[in-house]
Design a protein around this motif. Structure first.
Motif, PDB file in Angstrom:
ATOM      1  N   GLU A   1       0.824  -1.199   0.000  1.00  0.00           N
ATOM      2  CA  GLU A   1       0.000   0.000   0.000  1.00  0.00           C
ATOM      3  C   GLU A   1       0.858   1.248   0.000  1.00  0.00           C
TER       4      GLU A   1
ATOM      5  N   THR B   1      -7.431   2.619  -4.392  1.00  0.00           N
ATOM      6  CA  THR B   1      -8.347   1.809  -3.599  1.00  0.00           C
ATOM      7  C   THR B   1      -9.226   2.631  -2.668  1.00  0.00           C
TER       8      THR B   1
ATOM      9  N   TYR C   1      -3.426   3.843  -2.692  1.00  0.00           N
ATOM     10  CA  TYR C   1      -3.228   2.924  -3.805  1.00  0.00           C
ATOM     11  C   TYR C   1      -2.666   1.633  -3.249  1.00  0.00           C
TER      12      TYR C   1
ATOM     13  N   GLN D   1      -2.134  -5.984  -4.840  1.00  0.00           N
ATOM     14  CA  GLN D   1      -2.386  -7.243  -4.147  1.00  0.00           C
ATOM     15  C   GLN D   1      -1.263  -8.212  -4.490  1.00  0.00           C
TER      16      GLN D   1
END
Length: 50
Positions: free
Chosen positions: A5, A27, A45, A48
């Motif tokens: 992140e 996100t 942002y 994953q």
């Protein structure tokens, strides 16, 4: 699954463009404390990781 992140201060929109170009999808928004104690809405942002 883990996420990598990143976020940036709204006064620096170039960082957001850099994150998007690096493949980080936006996100959401997270309020982060500023030095004066006010909340600053920062763009978040995340990638994953499998």
């Amino acid at each position: 699954m883990r996420a990598t992140e990143s976020l940036y201060h709204p006064a620096n929109p170039v960082s957001g463009r850099d994150l998007a170009q690096a493949g980080f999808p936006r996100t959401g928004i997270s309020d982060r404390p500023a030095e004066d104690g006010t909340a600053v809405p920062s763009q978040v942002y995340a990638l994953q990781n499998p």
